[in-house]
Design an enzyme around this catalytic site. Structure first.
Site, PDB file in Angstrom:
ATOM      1  N   ASP A   1      34.351 -43.115  67.657  1.00 18.99           N
ATOM      2  CA  ASP A   1      34.253 -44.566  67.835  1.00 18.99           C
ATOM      3  C   ASP A   1      34.333 -44.967  69.313  1.00 18.99           C
ATOM      4  O   ASP A   1      34.500 -46.130  69.645  1.00 18.99           O
ATOM      5  CB  ASP A   1      35.325 -45.292  67.014  1.00 18.99           C
TER       6      ASP A   1
ATOM      7  N   HIS B   1      36.629 -44.077  71.521  1.00 16.15           N
ATOM      8  CA  HIS B   1      37.959 -44.275  72.108  1.00 16.15           C
ATOM      9  C   HIS B   1      38.300 -43.189  73.131  1.00 16.15           C
ATOM     10  O   HIS B   1      37.804 -42.076  73.062  1.00 16.15           O
ATOM     11  CB  HIS B   1      39.050 -44.354  71.020  1.00 16.15           C
TER      12      HIS B   1
ATOM     13  N   ASP C   1      49.014 -39.346  74.726  1.00 13.77           N
ATOM     14  CA  ASP C   1      49.465 -40.040  73.516  1.00 13.77           C
ATOM     15  C   ASP C   1      50.283 -39.134  72.603  1.00 13.77           C
ATOM     16  O   ASP C   1      50.367 -37.915  72.823  1.00 13.77           O
ATOM     17  CB  ASP C   1      48.256 -40.624  72.765  1.00 13.77           C
TER      18      ASP C   1
ATOM     19  N   GLU D   1      41.694 -47.703  70.573  1.00 14.01           N
ATOM     20  CA  GLU D   1      40.665 -47.917  69.558  1.00 14.01           C
ATOM     21  C   GLU D   1      39.810 -49.137  69.916  1.00 14.01           C
ATOM     22  O   GLU D   1      40.208 -49.943  70.765  1.00 14.01           O
ATOM     23  CB  GLU D   1      41.342 -48.136  68.201  1.00 14.01           C
TER      24      GLU D   1
HETATM   25  P1  PGA Z   1      38.656 -34.186  69.271  1.00  9.70           P
HETATM   26  O1  PGA Z   1      39.244 -35.651  69.487  1.00  9.70           O
HETATM   27  O2  PGA Z   1      38.799 -33.485  70.581  1.00  9.70           O
HETATM   28  O3  PGA Z   1      39.536 -33.567  68.221  1.00  9.70           O
HETATM   29  O4  PGA Z   1      37.245 -34.368  68.839  1.00  9.70           O
HETATM   30  C1  PGA Z   1      38.860 -36.376  70.599  1.00  9.70           C
HETATM   31  C2  PGA Z   1      39.477 -37.746  70.570  1.00  9.70           C
HETATM   32  O5  PGA Z   1      39.652 -38.317  69.483  1.00  9.70           O
HETATM   33  O6  PGA Z   1      39.783 -38.268  71.651  1.00  9.70           O
END
Ligand code: PGA
Length: 263
Positions: free
Chosen positions: A136, A138, A67, A143
């Site tokens: 959450d 994702h 992404d 999301e």
């Molecule tokens: P993080 O993010 O590695 O910064 O915890 C993970 C994500 O949101 O997929």
């Protein structure tokens, strides 16, 4: 799903790098799906060390990132382009033309997303996809509410994600509201998936995606439908799994048989 519980961040990073390096050594032209965020930084650090000290060769490796924030130029310090070059690409011998990251400035997003998917297919699909997980539940920027069959597209970030990612920006208002993200359907087509999670903040999401129902409310739960997923979690992120004892025992017993994967 193969669930490996490790002590902490360093062990998680070393184990993930070992699996990725094994993939590259057994197929030098591997197509890797890569992730950003705090979670994979240690894995990339270990891969850089392996490149420098053990000759791990990225010269034929092809990468596709999950992404990118929509509206950020590749030179923006918070863009995922910038992140990937800082944390990995500048330090290994990958060819620039083999790197693919969604274009946060694409003028025709729909056309761009279609071409991104076509490029993945043209390279024969993703061999190994690295994933983190959001609080959450994702994966990538899929999301809660994202279709489990979704493809690469423009997505709106959830409030929770904006809050979580505000730590990388000066002000919360600076966090982009949109992103271009591979879909759950895109991710599911990877031949092998490696998901990393570390820390107590991820414990609910980890329990939900492994032990809860397959649901678009926890998009990582779609991985229950994939035949080759390895999850590496530290003790804290694993702490809310009800069947933790079983997963540990299964991993130990399969490891003692020299079996790399359980599908
Ligand atoms: P993080 O993010 O590695 O910064 O915890 C993970 C994500 O949101 O997929």
């Amino acid at each position: 799903m193969r669930i490996k519980v490790v002590k902490g961040y360093e062990d998680m990073s070393r184990e993930a790098a070992r699996i990725i390096a094994h993939q590259i050594r057994s197929k030098p032209s591997s197509v890797l799906g890569l992730a950003t965020g705090g979670t994979p930084v240690g894995t990339y650090r270990e891969l850089i060390r392996m490149h420098k000290e053990e000759g791990l060769d990225f010269s034929k490796v092809v990468t596709f990132n999950l992404d990118e924030y929509y509206g950020l130029a590749p030179s923006h310090p918070q863009s995922y382009h910038y992140f990937m070059f800082q944390n990995l690409f500048n330090h290994v011998n990958i060819k620039p033309e083999n790197i693919h990251i969604p274009d946060g400035l694409a003028s025709d997003v729909e056309v761009f997303c279609r071409k991104y998917e076509e490029e993945i297919r043209r390279h024969g699909g993703i061999d190994l996809q690295l994933l983190g997980i959001g609080r959450d539940g994702h994966i990538a920027f899929n999301e809660p509410g994202s279709s489990l069959a979704s493809r690469t597209r423009l997505v709106v970030l959830a409030e929770e994600t904006i809050k979580d990612n505000a730590r990388f920006f000066e002000r919360e208002e600076d966090v982009p509201k949109f992103a271009i993200s591979m879909g759950c359907g895109t991710i599911l087509e990877a031949r092998r998936i490696l998901l990393l999670a570390e820390g107590i903040a991820k414990a609910d999401a980890v329990a939900a995606f492994i032990e809860g129902p397959v649901s678009a409310q926890i998009t990582a739960s779609v991985l229950q439908l994939h035949p080759d997923v390895t999850v590496i979690v530290d003790e804290k992120a694993a702490s809310k799994l009800r069947r933790l004892g079983y997963y540990k025992r299964a991993d130990e017993m399969l490891s003692s048989r020299g079996q790399e994967q359980r599908t």
